[in-house]
Design an enzyme around this catalytic site. Structure first.
Site, PDB file in Angstrom:
ATOM      1  CE  LYS A   1     -10.916 -44.538   4.067  1.00 57.76           C
ATOM      2  NZ  LYS A   1     -11.417 -45.271   2.902  1.00 57.76           N
TER       3      LYS A   1
ATOM      4  CE  LYS B   1     -18.301 -45.546   9.963  1.00 54.37           C
ATOM      5  NZ  LYS B   1     -18.025 -46.084   8.739  1.00 54.37           N
TER       6      LYS B   1
ATOM      7  CE  LYS C   1     -14.261 -53.637   9.347  1.00 47.62           C
ATOM      8  NZ  LYS C   1     -14.444 -53.076   7.997  1.00 47.62           N
TER       9      LYS C   1
HETATM   10  P1  ADP Z   1     -15.561 -49.626   8.848  1.00 48.44           P
HETATM   11  O1  ADP Z   1     -15.966 -48.170   8.832  1.00 48.44           O
HETATM   12  O2  ADP Z   1     -15.643 -50.193  10.198  1.00 48.44           O
HETATM   13  O3  ADP Z   1     -14.202 -49.857   8.206  1.00 48.44           O
HETATM   14  P2  ADP Z   1     -16.641 -50.718   6.398  1.00 48.44           P
HETATM   15  O4  ADP Z   1     -16.235 -49.474   5.697  1.00 48.44           O
HETATM   16  O5  ADP Z   1     -15.920 -51.969   6.035  1.00 48.44           O
HETATM   17  O6  ADP Z   1     -16.584 -50.436   7.966  1.00 48.44           O
HETATM   18  O7  ADP Z   1     -18.192 -50.930   6.208  1.00 48.44           O
HETATM   19  C1  ADP Z   1     -18.827 -52.128   5.807  1.00 48.44           C
HETATM   20  C2  ADP Z   1     -20.316 -51.905   5.790  1.00 48.44           C
HETATM   21  O8  ADP Z   1     -20.785 -51.635   7.108  1.00 48.44           O
HETATM   22  C3  ADP Z   1     -20.729 -50.686   4.949  1.00 48.44           C
HETATM   23  O9  ADP Z   1     -21.956 -50.952   4.323  1.00 48.44           O
HETATM   24  C4  ADP Z   1     -20.877 -49.594   5.959  1.00 48.44           C
HETATM   25  O10 ADP Z   1     -21.759 -48.569   5.549  1.00 48.44           O
HETATM   26  C5  ADP Z   1     -21.438 -50.364   7.134  1.00 48.44           C
HETATM   27  N1  ADP Z   1     -21.069 -49.692   8.397  1.00 48.44           N
HETATM   28  C6  ADP Z   1     -19.837 -49.534   8.905  1.00 48.44           C
HETATM   29  N2  ADP Z   1     -19.873 -48.866  10.059  1.00 48.44           N
HETATM   30  C7  ADP Z   1     -21.187 -48.579  10.292  1.00 48.44           C
HETATM   31  C8  ADP Z   1     -21.873 -47.901  11.325  1.00 48.44           C
HETATM   32  N3  ADP Z   1     -21.231 -47.399  12.362  1.00 48.44           N
HETATM   33  N4  ADP Z   1     -23.211 -47.798  11.234  1.00 48.44           N
HETATM   34  C9  ADP Z   1     -23.892 -48.320  10.191  1.00 48.44           C
HETATM   35  N5  ADP Z   1     -23.293 -48.981   9.174  1.00 48.44           N
HETATM   36  C10 ADP Z   1     -21.953 -49.112   9.214  1.00 48.44           C
END
Ligand code: ADP
Ligand code: TRP
Length: 323
Positions: free
Chosen positions: A111, A190, A193
């Site tokens: 980050k 990956k 968001k």
């Molecule tokens: P983001 O990276 O979009 O902000 P979050 O950090 O809120 O997502 O993740 C919420 C859940 O979704 C977590 O358990 C995270 O590991 C899973 N997750 C997020 N992006 C992925 C991805 N691309 N593939 C698999 N799991 C994901």
């Protein structure tokens, strides 16, 4: 029955990575487990400081989860800040957490590398996450691969607490599924968001189509054999069973079908998959009072459980000075 627990940040529109990595697995687990699921709005504040947007995203995340099948009768479903005891435990855990452990956080370092300012919330994010899990005695934590290190930190913190104050906290296990642990985004990184590379679960048809059509592919022509080690193939496979995957593989390896055509098929598959949930999403959108009631009840249930874990913590640490 195992206590399965996980949370999701309301930091933007929820997407296929969230759905396959965590949400659909949680919904599945609620049938045979004691499921705890929450929207982590305190966490989202570490990167997003816009009050009205946080409110909107929090409700949207809750409505998404409920529409996809989160059942408040079977599970405990709430908004993190409705159980503020989590902040108390975060403080307590912070005194057994070394600065070095936080400094090794790859998510924190990523980050900063992306230009985010290092606030204390961002730095101690993993302690709040540990608190989320330990406050409710979570045993199994379904997450995507990106959260593996955070889970290891939670285990370290719980073990250190138990060594210091006695065996009070449950040490959780991560639950990461091989096929869904890292869903790629439109650009092959990956799906996240924060990378602007997502396919949202609920958006209008045109937007979803535009996103699917923009999945990056190589320049292999219609009449050539295509490589299955690509984003389009990986995303499509998430929706397919074993036979479906073999058929898709044949399609890639037999000349004649272009990427454009395969993308259109993927788009229809996505729309069909989420079709049953769309009506439910519209219902909640129009009945947000129902959603508030569900969340209030969830917070009440979660608070009761939190107190049963926090009391021994207060006792063991000497905070409960009256006893
Ligand atoms: P983001 O990276 O979009 O902000 P979050 O950090 O809120 O997502 O993740 C919420 C859940 O979704 C977590 O358990 C995270 O590991 C899973 N997750 C997020 N992006 C992925 C991805 N691309 N593939 C698999 N799991 C994901
Ligand atoms: N850090 C997680 C993520 O970004 C979200 C989260 C917060 C979480 N608290 C949690 C996940 C507790 C599992 C358990 O995805």
């Amino acid at each position: 029955m195992k206590r399965v627990l996980s949370g999701i940040q309301p930091s933007g529109q929820l997407h296929l990575g969230n759905y396959f990595g965590m949400m659909s697995r949680m919904i599945h687990y609620q049938e045979k487990n004691d499921l705890f699921c929450f929207i982590v709005n305190y966490h989202a504040m570490t990167t997003m400081q816009d009050g009205s947007l946080l409110k909107e995203n929090t409700m949207n995340a809750a409505m998404d989860f409920l529409s996809l099948g989160m059942d408040p009768e079977k599970s405990t479903f709430w908004i993190q800040s409705d159980v503020p005891q989590v902040a108390e435990l975060t403080w307590i855990l912070s005194v057994v957490t070394s600065v070095g452990l936080m400094e090794r956080g790859t998510s924190y370092k990523d980050k900063l590398a992306k230009g985010l300012k290092a606030n204390m919330g961002l730095f101690s994010y993993p302690i709040l996450m540990a608190s989320d899990i330990l406050l409710f005695g979570g045993e199994i934590v379904p997450v995507g691969k990106d959260q593996k290190q955070h889970l290891e930190m939670t285990r370290d913190i719980a073990i250190r607490f138990n060594q210091t104050f006695g065996d009070v906290l449950v040490v959780p296990e991560p639950d990461i599924e091989k096929d869904t642990q890292l869903v790629p985004g439109l650009d092959g990184q990956k799906m996240s968001k924060s990378y602007n590379n997502t396919i949202p679960i609920f958006d209008n048809e045109k937007i979803i189509k535009k996103k699917v059509m923009s999945i990056i592919t190589d320049s292999t022509g219609v009449n050539e054999v295509k490589n299955t080690d690509c984003t389009l193939f990986k995303i499509y496979c998430l929706f397919l069973d074993k036979n479906g995957k073999n058929e898709l593989k044949d399609k890639f390896q037999t000349p004649g079908t272009g990427y454009g055509e395969i993308k259109k098929e993927l788009f229809s598959t996505i729309m069909d998959h989420f079709e049953p949930f769309r009506n439910q999403r519209t219902f909640y959108e129009q009945h947000q009072d129902n959603v508030h009631d569900i969340l209030k009840l969830g917070a009440k249930k979660a608070t009761q459980v939190a107190e049963t874990f926090l009391t021994p913590v207060r006792d063991a640490t000497g905070l409960n000075y009256r006893v």
